[in-house]
Design an enzyme around this catalytic site. Structure first.
Site, PDB file in Angstrom:
ATOM      1  N   LYS A   8       0.855  -1.198   0.000  1.00 56.11           N
ATOM      2  CA  LYS A   8       0.000   0.000   0.000  1.00 56.11           C
ATOM      3  C   LYS A   8       0.882   1.236   0.000  1.00 56.11           C
ATOM      4  O   LYS A   8       2.088   1.190   0.274  1.00 56.11           O
ATOM      5  CB  LYS A   8      -0.927   0.007   1.224  1.00 56.11           C
ATOM      6  CG  LYS A   8      -0.213  -0.085   2.584  1.00 56.11           C
ATOM      7  CD  LYS A   8       0.345   1.229   3.103  1.00 56.11           C
ATOM      8  CE  LYS A   8       1.092   1.060   4.408  1.00 56.11           C
ATOM      9  NZ  LYS A   8       1.848   2.297   4.784  1.00 56.11           N
ATOM     10  N   PHE A  92      11.730  -3.728   1.939  1.00 60.22           N
ATOM     11  CA  PHE A  92      11.597  -3.614   3.385  1.00 60.22           C
ATOM     12  C   PHE A  92      12.044  -2.227   3.843  1.00 60.22           C
ATOM     13  O   PHE A  92      12.880  -1.596   3.214  1.00 60.22           O
ATOM     14  CB  PHE A  92      12.462  -4.690   4.061  1.00 60.22           C
ATOM     15  CG  PHE A  92      12.422  -4.672   5.554  1.00 60.22           C
ATOM     16  CD1 PHE A  92      13.414  -4.041   6.286  1.00 60.22           C
ATOM     17  CD2 PHE A  92      11.383  -5.268   6.234  1.00 60.22           C
ATOM     18  CE1 PHE A  92      13.370  -4.008   7.670  1.00 60.22           C
ATOM     19  CE2 PHE A  92      11.331  -5.244   7.610  1.00 60.22           C
ATOM     20  CZ  PHE A  92      12.322  -4.619   8.329  1.00 60.22           C
ATOM     21  N   ALA A  94      10.319   0.524   3.849  1.00 64.23           N
ATOM     22  CA  ALA A  94       9.926   1.453   2.798  1.00 64.23           C
ATOM     23  C   ALA A  94       8.678   2.256   3.119  1.00 64.23           C
ATOM     24  O   ALA A  94       8.338   3.192   2.404  1.00 64.23           O
ATOM     25  CB  ALA A  94       9.707   0.688   1.492  1.00 64.23           C
ATOM     26  N   GLY A  99       5.347  -6.113   5.295  1.00 63.77           N
ATOM     27  CA  GLY A  99       5.232  -7.075   6.391  1.00 63.77           C
ATOM     28  C   GLY A  99       3.810  -7.176   6.905  1.00 63.77           C
ATOM     29  O   GLY A  99       3.315  -8.276   7.205  1.00 63.77           O
ATOM     30  N   ASP A 133      -0.913  -1.226  10.517  1.00 62.81           N
ATOM     31  CA  ASP A 133      -1.334  -1.177   9.111  1.00 62.81           C
ATOM     32  C   ASP A 133      -2.085  -2.436   8.685  1.00 62.81           C
ATOM     33  O   ASP A 133      -2.687  -2.467   7.619  1.00 62.81           O
ATOM     34  CB  ASP A 133      -0.120  -1.032   8.180  1.00 62.81           C
ATOM     35  CG  ASP A 133       0.576   0.304   8.315  1.00 62.81           C
ATOM     36  OD1 ASP A 133      -0.036   1.237   8.859  1.00 62.81           O
ATOM     37  OD2 ASP A 133       1.734   0.404   7.872  1.00 62.81           O
TER      38      ASP A 133
END
Length: 272
Positions: A8, A92, A94, A99, A133
């Site tokens: 996302k 990763f 970012a 994850g 998230d």
């Protein structure tokens, strides 16, 4: 069972206040990036097993969030052991929620694999227990997210026909670093109001509160943002806590012609 865990971006991210539980109340619009995803395979097994290939992450395999997701589902619903194979493709560190997407994919996969028949509210509750998230990926559609990120309502930013370009340099930004320098405040204009405006009116108004201090510490990120705007992006921003930047282009050729100002930059383009 094979699953795709797409990532996302965050359109705007306002850190409103620090909560008594140590987390922060935020307001952000999350938008799924359909064509940038990790691949997972989940199948019943005689013993819990986790295998990872692709991009490296900065934690030991036994601490991967995919295993945390299985342990949560085992504790809540008594599901048996599984073999999880993760092909990591989303960068990763970012701010793209790779994850979190993986963890939610495990929750949804186990629900289907074991025939649990969970409601959406139960899936969201499981996902939210794993991060801030994670709940978004249960719906995996544009959402205005508040609370820790787990309180959601649908939103429809006017992005049809735009090309999304994501750029990420080699360096990463940890969530801890991003929150350490932020100054919570309620903005004068709410994201709900701003999302009613055309994309061309967002720049300078739809803000990511992490940008000022993260850009101070990582000047290459500021340089990447400016390069997106110079290339013709109608709006550019950092996603989440960084280090990925993105731009929305109404001219797909300009997005295709974009060249980063330095080497070692990951690029992803897709039409919205």
């Amino acid at each position: 069972m094979k699953l795709r865990a797409n990532c996302k971006i965050n359109i705007g991210l306002n850190v409103l206040r620090r909560r008594e539980d140590g987390f922060h109340d935020v307001s952000t619009v999350m938008l799924p990036v359909r064509e940038l995803y990790d691949e997972l395979e989940i199948e019943p097994s005689g013993a819990l097993e986790f295998v990872q290939r692709g991009l490296a992450v900065d934690c030991p395999p036994q601490e991967n969030i995919c295993l945390k997701a299985w342990r949560l589902m085992h504790a809540r619903y008594g599901v048996g052991p599984v073999r999880i194979a993760l092909d990591k493709r989303v960068p990763f560190g970012a701010g793209l929620g790779g994850g979190s997407a993986d963890a939610t994919a495990v929750v949804l996969g186990i629900d289907a694999l074991f025939g649990l028949g969970l409601t959406e509210a139960e899936r969201i509750d499981c996902a939210a227990a794993l991060g801030s998230d994670t709940a978004f990926f249960v719906r995996n559609a544009p959402q205005l997210c508040t609370g820790r990120g787990e309180v959601m309502r649908p939103v429809r930013p006017a992005l049809d026909g735009y090309t999304l370009l994501i750029v990420k340099p080699d360096e990463a930004v940890s969530t801890r670093e991003a929150y350490a320098g932020v100054r919570p405040a309620v903005p004068a204009e709410s994201l709900a109001e701003l999302m009613r405006l055309p994309v061309a009116a967002w720049q300078g108004r739809v803000k990511n509160d992490f940008e000022p201090h993260v850009f101070d510490a990582h000047p290459q990120l500021a340089r990447l943002k400016e390069s997106l705007l110079a290339a013709g992006a109608r709006y550019a921003s950092m996603s989440g806590s960084g280090s990925a930047l993105f731009g929305f282009f109404d001219d797909p050729q300009r997005a295709q012609n974009y060249t980063p100002p330095f080497d070692g930059v990951f690029l992803h383009r897709e039409r919205l």
